[in-house]
Design a protein around this motif. Structure first.
Motif, PDB file in Angstrom:
ATOM      1  N   ALA A 166      41.072  24.758  47.435  1.00 34.33           N
ATOM      2  CA  ALA A 166      39.903  25.478  46.921  1.00 34.33           C
ATOM      3  C   ALA A 166      40.030  25.847  45.456  1.00 34.33           C
ATOM      4  CB  ALA A 166      39.674  26.748  47.748  1.00 34.33           C
ATOM      5  N   GLY A 167      41.203  25.609  44.847  1.00 38.12           N
ATOM      6  CA  GLY A 167      41.439  26.028  43.465  1.00 38.12           C
ATOM      7  C   GLY A 167      40.384  25.579  42.469  1.00 38.12           C
ATOM      8  N   PRO A 168      40.096  24.276  42.363  1.00 38.90           N
ATOM      9  CA  PRO A 168      39.104  23.830  41.366  1.00 38.90           C
ATOM     10  C   PRO A 168      37.714  24.425  41.581  1.00 38.90           C
ATOM     11  CG  PRO A 168      40.432  21.988  42.135  1.00 38.90           C
ATOM     12  CD  PRO A 168      40.762  23.148  43.025  1.00 38.90           C
ATOM     13  N   ALA A 169      37.254  24.462  42.813  1.00 32.16           N
ATOM     14  CA  ALA A 169      35.920  25.013  43.091  1.00 32.16           C
ATOM     15  C   ALA A 169      35.878  26.514  42.824  1.00 32.16           C
ATOM     16  CB  ALA A 169      35.511  24.719  44.533  1.00 32.16           C
ATOM     17  N   LEU A 170      36.975  27.212  43.120  1.00 35.12           N
ATOM     18  CA  LEU A 170      37.041  28.647  42.823  1.00 35.12           C
ATOM     19  C   LEU A 170      36.954  28.888  41.327  1.00 35.12           C
ATOM     20  CD1 LEU A 170      39.747  30.288  45.160  1.00 35.12           C
ATOM     21  CD2 LEU A 170      37.409  31.098  44.766  1.00 35.12           C
ATOM     22  N   ASP A 171      37.679  28.080  40.543  1.00 38.60           N
ATOM     23  CA  ASP A 171      37.629  28.220  39.085  1.00 38.60           C
ATOM     24  C   ASP A 171      36.215  27.960  38.570  1.00 38.60           C
ATOM     25  OD1 ASP A 171      40.310  28.821  39.019  1.00 38.60           O
ATOM     26  OD2 ASP A 171      40.947  26.770  38.534  1.00 38.60           O
ATOM     27  N   ALA A 172      35.546  26.968  39.156  1.00 37.61           N
ATOM     28  CA  ALA A 172      34.180  26.648  38.733  1.00 37.61           C
ATOM     29  C   ALA A 172      33.231  27.803  39.045  1.00 37.61           C
ATOM     30  CB  ALA A 172      33.708  25.371  39.433  1.00 37.61           C
ATOM     31  N   ALA A 173      33.386  28.408  40.234  1.00 34.44           N
ATOM     32  CA  ALA A 173      32.531  29.546  40.606  1.00 34.44           C
ATOM     33  C   ALA A 173      32.769  30.732  39.677  1.00 34.44           C
ATOM     34  CB  ALA A 173      32.808  29.942  42.049  1.00 34.44           C
ATOM     35  N   ARG A 174      34.028  30.984  39.331  1.00 30.84           N
ATOM     36  CA  ARG A 174      34.337  32.088  38.421  1.00 30.84           C
ATOM     37  C   ARG A 174      33.793  31.814  37.019  1.00 30.84           C
ATOM     38  NH1 ARG A 174      40.243  32.263  41.171  1.00 30.84           N
ATOM     39  NH2 ARG A 174      39.801  33.841  42.772  1.00 30.84           N
ATOM     40  N   ASP A 175      33.783  30.548  36.638  1.00 32.53           N
ATOM     41  CA  ASP A 175      33.217  30.179  35.337  1.00 32.53           C
ATOM     42  C   ASP A 175      31.711  30.460  35.314  1.00 32.53           C
ATOM     43  OD1 ASP A 175      33.048  29.176  32.780  1.00 32.53           O
ATOM     44  OD2 ASP A 175      33.193  27.062  33.365  1.00 32.53           O
ATOM     45  N   VAL A 176      31.028  30.109  36.405  1.00 29.93           N
ATOM     46  CA  VAL A 176      29.592  30.393  36.505  1.00 29.93           C
ATOM     47  C   VAL A 176      29.353  31.894  36.407  1.00 29.93           C
ATOM     48  CG1 VAL A 176      27.580  30.345  38.037  1.00 29.93           C
ATOM     49  CG2 VAL A 176      29.058  28.327  37.859  1.00 29.93           C
ATOM     50  N   ALA A 177      30.152  32.675  37.146  1.00 29.68           N
ATOM     51  CA  ALA A 177      29.986  34.135  37.128  1.00 29.68           C
ATOM     52  C   ALA A 177      30.229  34.702  35.737  1.00 29.68           C
ATOM     53  CB  ALA A 177      30.936  34.769  38.138  1.00 29.68           C
ATOM     54  N   ALA A 178      31.225  34.157  35.021  1.00 32.61           N
ATOM     55  CA  ALA A 178      31.529  34.655  33.677  1.00 32.61           C
ATOM     56  C   ALA A 178      30.391  34.348  32.711  1.00 32.61           C
ATOM     57  CB  ALA A 178      32.834  34.024  33.180  1.00 32.61           C
ATOM     58  N   VAL A 179      29.820  33.150  32.806  1.00 32.33           N
ATOM     59  CA  VAL A 179      28.722  32.776  31.921  1.00 32.33           C
ATOM     60  C   VAL A 179      27.504  33.664  32.155  1.00 32.33           C
ATOM     61  CG1 VAL A 179      27.077  30.929  31.374  1.00 32.33           C
ATOM     62  CG2 VAL A 179      29.505  30.399  31.639  1.00 32.33           C
ATOM     63  N   MET A 180      27.281  34.029  33.422  1.00 35.03           N
ATOM     64  CA  MET A 180      26.103  34.819  33.787  1.00 35.03           C
ATOM     65  C   MET A 180      26.361  36.323  33.754  1.00 35.03           C
ATOM     66  SD  MET A 180      23.503  32.880  34.326  1.00 35.03           S
ATOM     67  CE  MET A 180      22.432  33.923  35.307  1.00 35.03           C
ATOM     68  N   ALA A 181      27.545  36.736  33.309  1.00 36.11           N
ATOM     69  CA  ALA A 181      27.919  38.155  33.371  1.00 36.11           C
ATOM     70  C   ALA A 181      26.951  39.032  32.574  1.00 36.11           C
ATOM     71  CB  ALA A 181      29.348  38.340  32.873  1.00 36.11           C
ATOM     72  N   ARG A 182      26.434  38.526  31.464  1.00 37.43           N
ATOM     73  CA  ARG A 182      25.530  39.336  30.644  1.00 37.43           C
ATOM     74  C   ARG A 182      24.234  39.689  31.366  1.00 37.43           C
ATOM     75  NH1 ARG A 182      24.390  36.544  25.117  1.00 37.43           N
ATOM     76  NH2 ARG A 182      24.600  34.683  26.401  1.00 37.43           N
ATOM     77  N   HIS A 183      23.873  38.901  32.361  1.00 40.25           N
ATOM     78  CA  HIS A 183      22.662  39.182  33.141  1.00 40.25           C
ATOM     79  C   HIS A 183      22.910  40.242  34.218  1.00 40.25           C
ATOM     80  CE1 HIS A 183      19.864  35.766  31.953  1.00 40.25           C
ATOM     81  NE2 HIS A 183      20.953  35.568  31.211  1.00 40.25           N
TER      82      HIS A 183
END
Length: 411
Positions: A327-344
């Motif tokens: 699950a490592g790569p998909a987890l990193d991708a999900a965290r990347d999405v969350a980080a990009v959207m953090a300002r919202h």
């Protein structure tokens, strides 16, 4: 009424009198007692129970107000799920803690009965399973998971001659057969499980060709338990409306699946899966999120109208996925999405966590939708059980007519 004065001067009603006041069957009066909505006292002279007249009349007034409420103001009493302060509870117990300690079958039993039978297993009746599989196999190959599940429910219903018996015992018997029938009716992709398999193990072979790894199976079972109920979502309300009309449990579940088919309810997991695959393919979330926003589309897998912070179901699944090597790569991708959207100010929800799981285990985009539908069947049955104890047809709002006033000429 032949009201009985108690020693303290309060008015007491017999079971029949209380039922008449409430407009329900005598058995439903005792259901109100079991849910804490009424108190009862043994009649020292007779063989039955008596009830405080004031309590009964107050409950009757609440029921009448609920029945007369305008459309959009419907409030449904339930003892199943409470959501508050970014947490949710099944019958007063923290749902995440319950799902983390008990398998899906035991969580389902808790929702249905308020008991936790250790080692609970559900078994699909051979006739129902065979009928469901034949019906599903007759569908076009491009059929979606909810299409297949709706057909499986209808086929299983026809094989159950007791489906019209709405007593608690009969409905529970149907529920314990229906859930494994739904999982077992879907087309097989991987190694078939043996007899006595859990719902998670049965479902695994319908979601992926990969061999079942114990830790991955634990994540799937946790997801099923976490998703078993979530208060009055659109599909659950549809179930309660059907149950209010005294539709049998299979028909009530069919109503839930019909609502789940809508793009605003059941499709969220599929959308999150596809987005996550795109992030992995493009090596980062920024360009993917930018394209979603440029097209005026909502980024899937983020935010939930009932939680200000992170969805507790997502937090629990992410925690378990951390221990899953693939699950490592998909987890990193999900965290990347969350980080990009953090300002919202949007946090990951359960759809994004479920997408991490389905992507990691080589499952198709619709796998999350399948997991959600099978899991939520437990909650739908629990709500149907509650609704069968209420006054029939109480969910009948009045329409607010906006058309031309009569008389109008016949066209």
């Amino acid at each position: 009424m032949t009201e009985q004065p108690a020693a303290d001067g309060t008015r007491r009603l017999t079971t029949q009198e209380a039922a008449l006041t409430l407009g329900v069957k005598p058995a439903t009066v005792y259901a109100y007692v079991s849910r804490g909505q009424l108190s009862s006292r043994r009649d020292p002279v007779g063989r039955g129970s008596t009830f405080d007249a004031g309590e009964v009349e107050a409950l009757a007034r609440r029921s009448r107000r609920e029945a007369a409420a305008p459309a959009g103001e419907l409030s449904v009493r339930t003892s199943l799920t409470l959501i508050e302060a970014d947490r949710y509870y099944f019958r007063g117990v923290d749902a995440v803690e319950l799902a983390s300690r008990h398998p899906y079958e035991e969580v389902a039993e808790w929702l249905w009965t308020g008991g936790l039978p250790r080692g609970a297993r559900f078994t699909a009746p051979p006739e129902a399973l065979a009928a469901a599989r034949r019906s599903v196999a007759a569908l076009p190959e491009h059929s979606g998971p909810v299409d297949r599940l709706r057909v499986a429910v209808a086929a299983a219903a026809v094989t159950d001659p007791l489906r019209f018996d709405l007593s608690e015992e009969a409905v529970l018997g149907s529920a314990r057969c229906l859930v494994p029938t739904l999982a077992g009716a879907l087309p097989g992709l991987g190694p078939a499980p043996g007899d006595g398999a859990t719902v998670a193990r049965e479902l695994w072979s319908r979601l992926t060709e990969a061999d079942p790894e114990p830790r991955a199976l634990e994540v799937l079972d946790l997801a099923l338990a976490l998703l078993a109920d979530h208060d009055l979502a659109a599909s659950t309300l549809a179930v309660r409306v059907a149950a209010s009309a005294r539709a049998h449990p299979y028909a009530a579940v069919s109503a839930g699946l019909g609502a789940l088919e809508g793009p605003l309810h059941g499709a969220a997991g599929r959308l999150a899966h596809r987005m996550l695959v795109e992030v992995l393919e493009r090596g980062g979330a920024a360009p993917v999120v930018a394209e979603y926003l440029r097209a005026g589309r909502r980024v899937p897998g983020l935010g939930h109208r009932l939680y200000r912070g992170e969805d507790p179901r997502a937090r629990a699944l992410f925690g378990r996925l951390d221990g899953l090597a693939q699950a490592g790569p998909a987890l990193d991708a999900a965290r990347d999405v969350a980080a990009v959207m953090a300002r919202h100010g949007l946090h990951p929800n359960v759809d994004l966590a479920l997408a991490v799981f389905t992507v990691s285990c080589g499952m198709r985009a619709e796998a999350g939708e399948t997991v959600f539908a099978v899991a939520r069947t437990a909650g739908w049955i629990a709500h149907a059980l509650e609704e069968y104890q209420e006054r029939p047809l109480r969910m009948r709002p009045s329409g607010q007519y906006q058309g031309p006033r009569p008389p109008q000429p016949v066209p």
